[in-house]
Design a protein around this motif. Sequence first.
Motif, PDB file in Angstrom:
ATOM      1  N   GLU A  72     -59.458 -42.230 -31.589  1.00  0.00           N
ATOM      2  CA  GLU A  72     -59.280 -40.841 -31.975  1.00  0.00           C
ATOM      3  C   GLU A  72     -57.910 -40.825 -32.680  1.00  0.00           C
ATOM      4  O   GLU A  72     -57.012 -41.348 -32.124  1.00  0.00           O
ATOM      5  N   ASN A  73     -57.970 -40.308 -33.859  1.00  0.00           N
ATOM      6  CA  ASN A  73     -56.724 -39.996 -34.601  1.00  0.00           C
ATOM      7  C   ASN A  73     -56.310 -38.763 -34.453  1.00  0.00           C
ATOM      8  O   ASN A  73     -56.837 -37.808 -35.283  1.00  0.00           O
ATOM      9  N   LEU A  74     -55.344 -38.332 -33.838  1.00  0.00           N
ATOM     10  CA  LEU A  74     -54.767 -37.112 -33.720  1.00  0.00           C
ATOM     11  C   LEU A  74     -53.504 -36.765 -34.277  1.00  0.00           C
ATOM     12  O   LEU A  74     -52.633 -37.682 -34.372  1.00  0.00           O
ATOM     13  N   VAL A  75     -53.592 -35.425 -34.826  1.00  0.00           N
ATOM     14  CA  VAL A  75     -52.066 -35.035 -35.550  1.00  0.00           C
ATOM     15  C   VAL A  75     -51.965 -33.787 -34.690  1.00  0.00           C
ATOM     16  O   VAL A  75     -52.780 -32.793 -34.601  1.00  0.00           O
ATOM     17  N   GLU A  76     -50.624 -33.588 -34.249  1.00  0.00           N
ATOM     18  CA  GLU A  76     -50.296 -32.430 -33.378  1.00  0.00           C
ATOM     19  C   GLU A  76     -48.946 -32.144 -33.656  1.00  0.00           C
ATOM     20  O   GLU A  76     -48.199 -33.169 -33.768  1.00  0.00           O
TER      21      GLU A  76
ATOM     22  N   ASN B 140     -46.555 -35.346 -34.737  1.00  0.00           N
ATOM     23  CA  ASN B 140     -46.942 -36.366 -33.886  1.00  0.00           C
ATOM     24  C   ASN B 140     -48.504 -36.908 -34.465  1.00  0.00           C
ATOM     25  O   ASN B 140     -49.438 -35.921 -34.431  1.00  0.00           O
ATOM     26  N   ARG B 141     -48.447 -37.994 -34.790  1.00  0.00           N
ATOM     27  CA  ARG B 141     -49.833 -38.834 -35.170  1.00  0.00           C
ATOM     28  C   ARG B 141     -50.198 -39.809 -34.102  1.00  0.00           C
ATOM     29  O   ARG B 141     -49.246 -40.708 -33.846  1.00  0.00           O
ATOM     30  N   ILE B 142     -51.129 -39.450 -33.261  1.00  0.00           N
ATOM     31  CA  ILE B 142     -51.413 -40.172 -32.157  1.00  0.00           C
ATOM     32  C   ILE B 142     -52.874 -40.938 -32.341  1.00  0.00           C
ATOM     33  O   ILE B 142     -53.931 -40.226 -32.781  1.00  0.00           O
ATOM     34  N   THR B 143     -53.071 -42.345 -32.055  1.00  0.00           N
ATOM     35  CA  THR B 143     -54.204 -43.049 -32.224  1.00  0.00           C
ATOM     36  C   THR B 143     -54.572 -43.482 -30.952  1.00  0.00           C
ATOM     37  O   THR B 143     -53.814 -44.031 -30.228  1.00  0.00           O
ATOM     38  N   ARG B 144     -55.746 -43.224 -30.397  1.00  0.00           N
ATOM     39  CA  ARG B 144     -56.278 -43.191 -28.953  1.00  0.00           C
ATOM     40  C   ARG B 144     -57.621 -44.187 -29.078  1.00  0.00           C
ATOM     41  O   ARG B 144     -58.540 -43.732 -29.756  1.00  0.00           O
TER      42      ARG B 144
END
Length: 529
Positions: free
Chosen positions: A283-287, A354-358
Motif C-alpha cells: 500500500e502506497n499511501l499519501v496523506e 506523508n508518503r507511507i508504504t505498507r
Amino acid sequence: MNERLALYRDQLASKWNQFSKKQKWMIAGISVFLLISLGLYIYIASQPVYKPLYDQRLSEQEIGAIKKELDAQQIPYRITGNGTSIEVPEKMAQDVIVDLAAQGIPSQAGINTEIFSNTLGVTDRQFDVMKKEALQQELRKMLERVKGVRSAQVMITLPQESVWVTETPDTATASVIVEVEPGTTLDQKQINSLYLLVSRSVPKLPMDAIAISDQYSNPLERAEGSEAEGTLSSFKEQEAIKAEVEKKIQQNLYNLLGTIMGRDKVIVHAFIKMNFDKENRVENLVEAPDKENNEGLIISSQKLSKAFSGQGQPPGGGVAGTGASAVPNYPGNNPQGSNSQYEEINDTINREVNRITRNVTLSPYKIEDLTINVGVEPPDGGQLDAATIEGIKQVLRNVVRVTLSDKAMDLTDDELDKHIYVLPRQFSGKVAVDDTGALSPALLWTVGGIAVLALAAVAFLIIRRRNQAKLEQEEEMSDLLAPSQPLEIPDLIYQEDGDQVVVRKQLEKLARSKPDEFVVLLRTWLAED
C-alpha cells in the motif's frame, strides 16, 4: 612343589564343596558366558575393518573390472550397495587405489576434466564430444547428491552453432532417468529442484525441454508455482488446523456448560469454515499531516503581483484582433493609444505530505463461518425452562460473535441464532467425554505433583522408621556386648582371729592360682544378690 599344589587343590576342593548345588550351577554358567564373550571379542577384533574404495557409486562394468583385478592379486574384498560399491581392508585401501589407478581402473567413470588442460591435436568434433560427456558426468554426480536419488543417467543434446540467424533458435534438450531409493518417494519440491538443476547447468535449456522419469518409466512432472499448494501434505495440514480450532471451541464450551448443567448432561459439536488464502499486498499511501484541515505543511511560498495603468498596449497581451489564433481584421475593444489597466497576481505554495508504504501480509488462517450445536439433557427427566435455554443461547451467541470478529459485530440476535442450535433431549447413551477437556494440563500437573510429594513423604517415613529400628537394635546389641563396669568393693574389716580371715586368705589364694574360677564364683555371688 607337588605338596604345595596338592594343598592348593585340597583347599579349592573344600571351598567348592561349601557351595550349594544352585550356586555351583550359577558359577559354572557365568564362567561359560565369560569364556564365550571373550572368544567372540577376540574373533571380532581379529577381523579386518573394511573401507569403500571410492565414495561415489560405480557401474556394474567398473565393479567387474575392479573385482577381476583384486582376485588376481588375491586381495580380500566385499561388494556392497547392490553391486554399486566395493570394500577392501582399511590397511590396504590406499595401496589398492594407487595400483588400480596405475592400470586405468576404473575406466568407465567418464571423462576426467583434467584432459581439457591439454587439447593439442584434438579436432573440434572430438572436443565437442568430450565436452558433452564431461557435462553429462558432472550433472549426473550432482543429481545423485539429491536425497532419495540412488543413481542417475543423463542424456543431453546440444544445439549446433550456426552463423545464420533464424526466427526459432535451436535449444538444448535433456533426458534424465533417476533411480529412487527403495521405499522413498520424491516430493514435489525435490522434483522441481531436479528440473532447476538440469536447466541451470546446461546452456540454452528451457524447462519445457527436460524430461525426467524414474526407473519404472513413471514421468516426474514439474509443478508450476511454489511448493505444493494443493498437495496432499498441504491438505492434511489445513485439516489438522481446522480440527484443532474446532476441538478448542468444543472443549471451552463443554467446560463451561458442563460445570453448570453437569458433565454428563451436555454434548457440544462445533463446525467451522476457514479461509487459508495467503495475501501479500503493498500500500502506497499519501496523506496530509494535518488531517483536520486536510492540508500539508508549507515548505515554500511565492507570491507575485503586477499592475499597469496608462496609455498603450498592456504588458502580457498583444494587439487585439491580431495574431495566429485571432480573427483577421477584428477590431479590439481597446485600440492602441487608449487608456488601459492591467493587474496580474501569482501565488505559489508548496506543501509537504506523508508518503507511507505498507507491506501487508494477511494471516492465512481466518474463520469465515461457525456453527455450534449443543445437546442438553433435562434434569430428572423433566423439561428445560425457557430461561435456561435462553441463557445457553446467549453464551453461544457471544462465542460466535467473538470468533467471527468484525463480521458478526453488527449481527442481531436473530441473525446469530442461525449459527447456533440447542437441542433439549434425553440422551440414549453415555456422553463421550474428551478426557483432555475434563482436566486442564495445569491441573493434571498439579495433581501429579501432589501425588509424587505424597509418595515421597510416605517413603521418607518408612525409611526413617527402619533406620530408627536398626539403631535401637544396634544399641541393644552394644549393651549386651559392652564390657562390665568394675565394681568398687569397700574394704572389709575382719577380726584377726576368726573364720572371716580364713575365708579371705582362701579367696586370695584362689584368685592367684585359678583366676577364671574366681571370676565365675564372683559372678555367681553377684547374680544371687
